[in-house]
Design a protein around this motif. Structure first.
Motif, mmCIF file in Angstrom:
data_model
loop_
_atom_site.group_PDB
_atom_site.id
_atom_site.type_symbol
_atom_site.label_atom_id
_atom_site.label_comp_id
_atom_site.label_asym_id
_atom_site.label_seq_id
_atom_site.Cartn_x
_atom_site.Cartn_y
_atom_site.Cartn_z
ATOM 1 N N GLY A 155 0.815 -1.217 0.000
ATOM 2 C CA GLY A 155 0.000 0.000 0.000
ATOM 3 C C GLY A 155 0.844 1.260 0.000
ATOM 4 O O GLY A 155 2.083 1.223 -0.036
ATOM 5 N N THR A 156 0.155 2.380 0.048
ATOM 6 C CA THR A 156 0.819 3.679 -0.037
ATOM 7 C C THR A 156 1.815 3.908 1.100
ATOM 8 O O THR A 156 2.898 4.461 0.894
ATOM 9 N N THR A 157 1.459 3.480 2.287
ATOM 10 C CA THR A 157 2.328 3.717 3.447
ATOM 11 C C THR A 157 3.695 3.072 3.235
ATOM 12 O O THR A 157 4.728 3.647 3.590
ATOM 13 N N TRP B 87 5.807 5.059 0.766
ATOM 14 C CA TRP B 87 6.557 6.179 1.354
ATOM 15 C C TRP B 87 7.949 5.710 1.781
ATOM 16 O O TRP B 87 8.947 6.392 1.541
ATOM 17 N N PHE C 11 -2.344 12.353 6.089
ATOM 18 C CA PHE C 11 -1.551 11.534 5.172
ATOM 19 C C PHE C 11 -0.304 12.266 4.694
ATOM 20 O O PHE C 11 0.791 11.701 4.691
ATOM 21 N N ASN D 241 -5.077 14.628 -3.288
ATOM 22 C CA ASN D 241 -6.248 14.840 -2.439
ATOM 23 C C ASN D 241 -5.887 14.426 -1.023
ATOM 24 O O ASN D 241 -5.435 13.299 -0.810
ATOM 25 N N THR E 169 -7.094 13.125 1.975
ATOM 26 C CA THR E 169 -8.316 12.394 2.287
ATOM 27 C C THR E 169 -8.824 12.673 3.693
ATOM 28 O O THR E 169 -10.026 12.579 3.965
ATOM 29 N N ASP F 253 1.127 11.908 -3.977
ATOM 30 C CA ASP F 253 0.324 10.871 -3.327
ATOM 31 C C ASP F 253 -1.093 10.995 -3.876
ATOM 32 O O ASP F 253 -1.847 11.894 -3.501
ATOM 33 N N THR G 42 -3.417 8.594 -3.745
ATOM 34 C CA THR G 42 -4.155 7.419 -3.255
ATOM 35 C C THR G 42 -5.659 7.579 -3.390
ATOM 36 O O THR G 42 -6.340 6.667 -3.838
ATOM 37 N N SER G 43 -6.180 8.742 -3.023
ATOM 38 C CA SER G 43 -7.630 8.933 -3.136
ATOM 39 C C SER G 43 -8.006 9.736 -4.378
ATOM 40 O O SER G 43 -9.181 9.790 -4.736
ATOM 41 N N ALA H 265 -2.901 3.514 -4.000
ATOM 42 C CA ALA H 265 -3.283 2.149 -3.623
ATOM 43 C C ALA H 265 -4.691 1.933 -4.180
ATOM 44 O O ALA H 265 -5.383 2.899 -4.487
ATOM 45 N N GLN I 209 -7.650 0.854 -3.069
ATOM 46 C CA GLN I 209 -8.903 0.735 -2.287
ATOM 47 C C GLN I 209 -9.753 2.001 -2.292
ATOM 48 O O GLN I 209 -10.690 2.113 -1.512
ATOM 49 N N LYS I 210 -9.444 2.960 -3.163
ATOM 50 C CA LYS I 210 -10.247 4.193 -3.192
ATOM 51 C C LYS I 210 -10.941 4.314 -4.559
ATOM 52 O O LYS I 210 -11.850 3.552 -4.817
HETATM 53 C C1 PLP Z 1 -5.672 6.130 2.176
HETATM 54 C C2 PLP Z 1 -4.521 7.023 1.957
HETATM 55 C C3 PLP Z 1 -3.210 6.649 2.311
HETATM 56 C C4 PLP Z 1 -2.907 5.357 2.998
HETATM 57 O O1 PLP Z 1 -2.993 4.289 2.109
HETATM 58 P P1 PLP Z 1 -2.580 2.810 2.596
HETATM 59 O O2 PLP Z 1 -2.760 1.993 1.363
HETATM 60 O O3 PLP Z 1 -3.507 2.459 3.709
HETATM 61 O O4 PLP Z 1 -1.183 2.869 3.062
HETATM 62 C C5 PLP Z 1 -2.194 7.529 2.025
HETATM 63 N N1 PLP Z 1 -2.421 8.710 1.427
HETATM 64 C C6 PLP Z 1 -3.658 9.108 1.094
HETATM 65 C C7 PLP Z 1 -3.853 10.444 0.452
HETATM 66 C C8 PLP Z 1 -4.744 8.284 1.348
HETATM 67 O O5 PLP Z 1 -5.980 8.674 1.003
#
Ligand code: PLP
Length: 379
Positions: free
Chosen positions: A81-83, A86, A106, A150, A152, A176, A178-179, A197, A199-200
């Protein structure tokens, strides 16, 4: 002791799908059904064989079309995932010193991951209060600029733009997304790494990271990997690059996650691509913010309309309405995950507007919230 009494929403005020969480977020039923149908020859098979590699291939190709990635850009993926990405960036993308826009949970987390790295100089961190975002400042001492598309946690979106006068080779732009990725418009010439990642907006499960990388980013990855710097192999971006080029990951990925993501990407592309998805998110944002602006007891948390996220909306309520009560009542009616980001500590609901979420369901949700407000306990 009696059980807590909940307000029961009339059937016409219950959205067809009750998932409004900002992550993990709604996974479309059609994608789950397609996964179940594909399962016998897909789940439980080797990720080194064509059945799985072809899904990774589709993801990489479809992301290239979705974002219109220019020649030379490559899509990398890995686990965690995103974490975890990093941490990978701390080793594989930042040369000495990074600059971070920190305007929520985030973006601040990435900055603090960098701050703890003994091999890097202390990062430059530019903050602004929750509900706003600061701007990048060109600095010749900085070799990577980081910010979220974004944020989140607060529902603030930012434009993806290189800092004034800085060439990619001198300062990589690490976004980043992710969202934001898949729901917000983006010009790929303005970033070097657009990572996220699934899941969004990609309506899949968590646990993977995906990074769209420019030639300058790839050159940086290769140079740092060859520099003698110690890099843990599981987060070594040069190893991820090598595997991604073969449509694989370094270690075993979640096959269901890959499948659901590929399905969502195809769904977006079939409907018209990023412009279609972003327009749908615009419409959803208009429904939710338009309602909040006209409300006498609610308002958008983000003051500047242009910074209000079109992928997740944060709505403040005045003291006559308890947002935690609203979220709990919605939850009791199977309408879930509208709670505000815990650490923000506001009297707020946070509502995802991702492409998978039906604008009609958002229209129903706000009517349900109004119905609940009228029935809220007075205090
Ligand atoms: C959800 C989110 C993360 C964390 O993502 P993980 O996959 O849980 O590590 C990081 N940055 C943003 C902007 C997010 O929305």
């Amino acid at each position: 002791m009696t059980d807590v009494e909940h307000v029961r929403l009339p059937a016409e005020l219950v959205p067809a799908d009750g998932r409004f969480g900002s992550g993990p977020s709604k996974v479309r039923d059609e994608a789950v059904a397609a996964l179940a149908a594909a399962a016998p020859t897909y789940l439980g098979t080797s990720h080194r064989q064509p059945a799985v590699k072809s899904v990774v291939r589709r993801i990489r190709d479809d992301l290239t079309s979705l974002f219109g990635l220019p020649d030379g850009y490559e899509v990398l993926l890995g686990l965690g995932g995103t974490t975890v990405f990093w941490d990978a960036a701390v080793f594989g993308l930042i040369e000495r010193r990074s600059q971070h826009l920190a305007f929520g949970e985030f973006s601040a987390k990435f900055a603090s991951a960098v701050a703890g790295a003994p091999h890097l100089d202390a990062p430059e961190i530019i903050e602004s209060p929750p509900g706003t975002h600061p701007e990048l400042v060109a600095d010749p001492g900085v070799d990577a600029y980081a910010f979220p598309h974004n944020e989140t946690s607060t529902g603030v979106m930012a434009d993806v733009r290189r800092p004034e006068g800085v060439a990619a080779e001198d300062g990589l732009v690490l976004v980043d997304a992710t969202s934001g990725a898949g729901g917000l418009r983006v010009d790929p010439t303005q970033f070097d790494v657009y990572y996220f990642a699934p899941q969004k907006c990609f309506a899949s499960d968590g646990g993977l990271w995906i990074a769209c990388c420019s030639p300058a980013a790839i050159a940086r990855i290769e140079r740092l990997a060859a520099s003698g710097r110690w890099i843990p192999p599981s987060i070594d971006l040069a190893i991820a690059l090598e595997n991604s080029r073969l449509d694989q990951t370094y270690n075993t990925p979640a096959l269901a996650t890959l499948f659901l993501m590929a399905h969502q990407l195809e769904w977006i592309l079939e409907h018209g691509g990023l412009e279609w998805a972003a327009s749908r998110c615009d419409r959803s944002a208009e429904i939710v913010y338009g309602w909040a602006e006209a409300h006498d007891r609610a308002q958008p948390f983000v003051a500047k309309p242009a910074e209000r996220s079109h992928v997740n909306a944060t709505i403040d309520f005045d003291e006559s309405v308890d947002a935690n009560w609203l979220a709990a009542e919605l939850r009791a009616n199977a309408v879930v995950d509208t709670e505000s980001y815990r650490k923000l500590g506001r009297n707020q609901l946070r509502i995802a507007l991702y492409p998978a979420i039906e604008p009609d369901d958002l229209a129903t949700l706000i009517r349900a919230i109004d119905y609940l407000i009228e029935r809220a306990p007075r205090h």
